[in-house]
Write a protein that holds these residues in place. Structure first.
Motif, PDB file in Angstrom:
ATOM      1  N   GLU A  17       0.862  -1.210   0.072  1.00 22.91           N
ATOM      2  CA  GLU A  17      -0.020   0.021   0.007  1.00 22.91           C
ATOM      3  C   GLU A  17       0.897   1.347   0.017  1.00 22.91           C
ATOM      4  O   GLU A  17       0.586   2.266  -0.780  1.00 22.91           O
ATOM      5  CB  GLU A  17      -1.058  -0.158   1.129  1.00 22.91           C
ATOM      6  CG  GLU A  17      -2.050   1.151   1.360  1.00 22.91           C
ATOM      7  CD  GLU A  17      -2.544   1.031   2.659  1.00 22.91           C
ATOM      8  OE1 GLU A  17      -3.278   2.051   2.981  1.00 22.91           O
ATOM      9  OE2 GLU A  17      -2.466   0.099   3.567  1.00 22.91           O
TER      10      GLU A  17
ATOM     11  N   LEU B 160       0.433   3.380  -3.222  1.00 19.68           N
ATOM     12  CA  LEU B 160      -0.663   4.415  -2.990  1.00 19.68           C
ATOM     13  C   LEU B 160      -0.068   5.576  -2.035  1.00 19.68           C
ATOM     14  O   LEU B 160      -0.597   6.730  -2.207  1.00 19.68           O
ATOM     15  CB  LEU B 160      -1.925   3.611  -2.273  1.00 19.68           C
ATOM     16  CG  LEU B 160      -2.651   2.748  -3.389  1.00 19.68           C
ATOM     17  CD1 LEU B 160      -3.828   2.261  -2.799  1.00 19.68           C
ATOM     18  CD2 LEU B 160      -3.337   3.753  -4.675  1.00 19.68           C
TER      19      LEU B 160
ATOM     20  N   TRP C 248      -2.149   8.525  -0.731  1.00 11.62           N
ATOM     21  CA  TRP C 248      -3.510   8.719  -1.599  1.00 11.62           C
ATOM     22  C   TRP C 248      -4.360   7.366  -1.082  1.00 11.62           C
ATOM     23  O   TRP C 248      -5.183   7.200  -1.736  1.00 11.62           O
ATOM     24  CB  TRP C 248      -3.205   8.865  -2.926  1.00 11.62           C
ATOM     25  CG  TRP C 248      -2.713  10.115  -3.478  1.00 11.62           C
ATOM     26  CD1 TRP C 248      -3.414  11.177  -3.779  1.00 11.62           C
ATOM     27  CD2 TRP C 248      -1.264  10.406  -3.273  1.00 11.62           C
ATOM     28  NE1 TRP C 248      -2.381  12.288  -4.070  1.00 11.62           N
ATOM     29  CE2 TRP C 248      -1.185  11.993  -3.756  1.00 11.62           C
ATOM     30  CE3 TRP C 248      -0.159   9.877  -3.145  1.00 11.62           C
ATOM     31  CZ2 TRP C 248       0.292  12.675  -3.758  1.00 11.62           C
ATOM     32  CZ3 TRP C 248       1.071  10.538  -3.353  1.00 11.62           C
ATOM     33  CH2 TRP C 248       1.025  11.776  -3.606  1.00 11.62           C
ATOM     34  N   SER C 249      -3.784   6.762  -0.166  1.00 17.57           N
ATOM     35  CA  SER C 249      -4.616   5.489   0.114  1.00 17.57           C
ATOM     36  C   SER C 249      -5.846   5.810   0.748  1.00 17.57           C
ATOM     37  O   SER C 249      -5.794   6.999   1.645  1.00 17.57           O
ATOM     38  CB  SER C 249      -3.545   4.511   0.998  1.00 17.57           C
ATOM     39  OG  SER C 249      -4.378   3.355   1.428  1.00 17.57           O
TER      40      SER C 249
ATOM     41  N   ARG D  87      -9.580   2.159  -1.573  1.00 17.65           N
ATOM     42  CA  ARG D  87      -8.540   1.685  -2.419  1.00 17.65           C
ATOM     43  C   ARG D  87      -7.739   0.683  -1.799  1.00 17.65           C
ATOM     44  O   ARG D  87      -7.126  -0.256  -2.544  1.00 17.65           O
ATOM     45  CB  ARG D  87      -7.589   3.109  -2.539  1.00 17.65           C
ATOM     46  CG  ARG D  87      -8.186   4.076  -3.661  1.00 17.65           C
ATOM     47  CD  ARG D  87      -7.473   5.215  -3.814  1.00 17.65           C
ATOM     48  NE  ARG D  87      -8.083   6.134  -4.620  1.00 17.65           N
ATOM     49  CZ  ARG D  87      -8.039   7.671  -4.288  1.00 17.65           C
ATOM     50  NH1 ARG D  87      -7.235   8.175  -3.707  1.00 17.65           N
ATOM     51  NH2 ARG D  87      -8.741   8.533  -5.202  1.00 17.65           N
ATOM     52  N   ARG D  88      -7.808   0.524  -0.798  1.00 20.49           N
ATOM     53  CA  ARG D  88      -7.094  -0.371   0.467  1.00 20.49           C
ATOM     54  C   ARG D  88      -7.540  -1.669   0.029  1.00 20.49           C
ATOM     55  O   ARG D  88      -7.007  -2.728  -0.309  1.00 20.49           O
ATOM     56  CB  ARG D  88      -7.085  -0.148   1.748  1.00 20.49           C
ATOM     57  CG  ARG D  88      -5.964  -0.978   2.482  1.00 20.49           C
ATOM     58  CD  ARG D  88      -5.957  -0.694   3.988  1.00 20.49           C
ATOM     59  NE  ARG D  88      -5.599   0.613   4.098  1.00 20.49           N
ATOM     60  CZ  ARG D  88      -6.453   1.833   4.664  1.00 20.49           C
ATOM     61  NH1 ARG D  88      -7.752   1.423   4.996  1.00 20.49           N
ATOM     62  NH2 ARG D  88      -6.104   2.916   4.926  1.00 20.49           N
TER      63      ARG D  88
ATOM     64  N   LEU E 279      -7.130  -2.917  -3.476  1.00 20.64           N
ATOM     65  CA  LEU E 279      -5.534  -3.184  -3.839  1.00 20.64           C
ATOM     66  C   LEU E 279      -5.681  -4.847  -3.063  1.00 20.64           C
ATOM     67  O   LEU E 279      -4.911  -5.801  -3.733  1.00 20.64           O
ATOM     68  CB  LEU E 279      -4.558  -2.381  -2.907  1.00 20.64           C
ATOM     69  CG  LEU E 279      -3.247  -2.882  -2.707  1.00 20.64           C
ATOM     70  CD1 LEU E 279      -2.516  -3.036  -4.185  1.00 20.64           C
ATOM     71  CD2 LEU E 279      -2.214  -1.905  -1.900  1.00 20.64           C
TER      72      LEU E 279
ATOM     73  N   PRO F 215       0.655   8.867  -6.545  1.00 23.09           N
ATOM     74  CA  PRO F 215       1.738   7.761  -6.387  1.00 23.09           C
ATOM     75  C   PRO F 215       1.929   7.029  -7.544  1.00 23.09           C
ATOM     76  O   PRO F 215       1.449   7.448  -8.618  1.00 23.09           O
ATOM     77  CB  PRO F 215       0.574   6.784  -5.415  1.00 23.09           C
ATOM     78  CG  PRO F 215      -0.549   7.369  -5.828  1.00 23.09           C
ATOM     79  CD  PRO F 215      -0.669   8.621  -5.904  1.00 23.09           C
TER      80      PRO F 215
ATOM     81  N   PHE G  79       0.424   4.243  -8.643  1.00 25.06           N
ATOM     82  CA  PHE G  79      -0.937   4.063  -9.177  1.00 25.06           C
ATOM     83  C   PHE G  79      -1.625   5.583  -9.477  1.00 25.06           C
ATOM     84  O   PHE G  79      -2.654   5.716  -8.914  1.00 25.06           O
ATOM     85  CB  PHE G  79      -1.854   3.015  -7.793  1.00 25.06           C
ATOM     86  CG  PHE G  79      -1.357   1.662  -8.244  1.00 25.06           C
ATOM     87  CD1 PHE G  79      -0.515   1.165  -8.902  1.00 25.06           C
ATOM     88  CD2 PHE G  79      -2.434   1.030  -7.569  1.00 25.06           C
ATOM     89  CE1 PHE G  79      -0.337  -0.284  -8.920  1.00 25.06           C
ATOM     90  CE2 PHE G  79      -2.284  -0.409  -7.467  1.00 25.06           C
ATOM     91  CZ  PHE G  79      -0.998  -0.986  -8.211  1.00 25.06           C
TER      92      PHE G  79
ATOM     93  N   GLN H  68      -5.187   5.014 -10.889  1.00 22.71           N
ATOM     94  CA  GLN H  68      -6.089   4.519 -10.068  1.00 22.71           C
ATOM     95  C   GLN H  68      -6.618   5.643  -9.025  1.00 22.71           C
ATOM     96  O   GLN H  68      -7.766   5.643  -8.472  1.00 22.71           O
ATOM     97  CB  GLN H  68      -5.680   3.371  -9.242  1.00 22.71           C
ATOM     98  CG  GLN H  68      -5.499   2.042 -10.142  1.00 22.71           C
ATOM     99  CD  GLN H  68      -4.493   2.217 -11.150  1.00 22.71           C
ATOM    100  OE1 GLN H  68      -3.582   3.040 -11.017  1.00 22.71           O
ATOM    101  NE2 GLN H  68      -4.267   1.297 -11.901  1.00 22.71           N
ATOM    102  N   SER H  69      -5.591   6.663  -8.541  1.00 16.82           N
ATOM    103  CA  SER H  69      -5.684   7.393  -7.343  1.00 16.82           C
ATOM    104  C   SER H  69      -6.137   8.645  -7.633  1.00 16.82           C
ATOM    105  O   SER H  69      -6.710   9.708  -7.195  1.00 16.82           O
ATOM    106  CB  SER H  69      -4.518   7.444  -6.488  1.00 16.82           C
ATOM    107  OG  SER H  69      -3.479   7.976  -7.125  1.00 16.82           O
TER     108      SER H  69
END
Length: 238
Positions: free
Chosen positions: A126, A130, A133-134, A138-139, A142, A211, A213, A216-217
């Motif tokens: 993570e 990420l 930005w997690s 999103r966690r 992932l 990040p 990702f 995605q973020s």
């Protein structure tokens, strides 16, 4: 205009849904999912992807992370309908992590094959992909992505990343290129963009806070930057 998105290391592209939606309705953005086959390296994936390219309509090729060398080799063949190439948090040769002066090619082979990577501690992964930005959603995504990975496929792709060198093919690319850099990337350093621009100086680089990702973020912002760049090329409405 069609935008064909090549996925990251997971190869599935399921987590690209927000980015694909952000590209709509102006762009018909679709992701390719690679075969879940541990024998397929970069050469084989390039051959697999080639017939998937649109033959009768203009398109842009967008490659996330792992897929950069595939996209570069495809673009080097100069498909007649290809109008633009976008690399996102990606590389042309073995990437150099920000925390190390050495590229992945310098790591011993046994280290790349030492552990079932989908079983790596989630907090470590993570932080790597990420960072700040997690969030819980999103966690969880992932976690699901890691659970679905075939360790043999992942190790094969990591070994390919560690020894890839697509710079010769990069020199053959004629289409306009954009490099979308993740400013908070903990896996691929700015050296990858610098190396791409060394081979192909006309490549435009846009840094976006985020990040590894990035798609995605920062889906909306990444789509906006890519869309504006395509618009400047006067091909967005092609």
């Amino acid at each position: 205009m069609r935008c064909l998105v090549l996925p990251g290391l997971d190869g599935g592209g399921e987590w690209l849904d927000e980015f694909l939606a952000a590209m709509a309705p102006r762009f018909d953005a679709r992701a390719l999912a690679y075969p879940n086959d541990p024998t397929l390296g970069y050469d084989a994936l390039t051959e697999w992807a080639w017939p998937q390219l649109p033959a009768h309509e203009p398109f842009a090729l967008i490659a996330e992370s792992f897929s950069g060398p595939v996209a570069i080799r495809l673009a080097a063949r100069r498909p007649p309908q290809l109008k633009a190439l976008v690399l996102c948090a990606s590389f042309a040769c073995a990437p150099r992590p920000p925390w190390s002066p050495l590229g992945l090619a310098a790591l011993p082979a046994w280290l790349l094959h030492a552990a079932p990577l989908r079983q790596a501690p989630l907090p470590w992964v993570e932080r790597a992909v990420l960072g700040r930005w997690s969030n819980p959603q999103r966690r969880e995504r992932l976690r699901a992505t890691l659970a679905a990975l075939d360790p043999a496929v992942l190790r094969k792709r990591l070994s390919e990343v560690a020894r890839v060198d697509a710079r010769a093919a990069l020199g053959e690319v004629a289409t306009p290129m954009l490099y979308l850099q993740a400013a908070g990337d903990r896996l691929v350093s700015a050296h990858s963009c610098e190396e791409i621009r060394r081979v192909r100086p006309q490549t435009e680089c846009i840094a976006l806070e985020g990040p590894h990702f990035l798609l995605q973020s920062r889906a909306e912002d990444a789509a906006t930057q890519i869309g504006r760049w395509l618009q400047r090329l006067k091909i967005a409405a092609s």
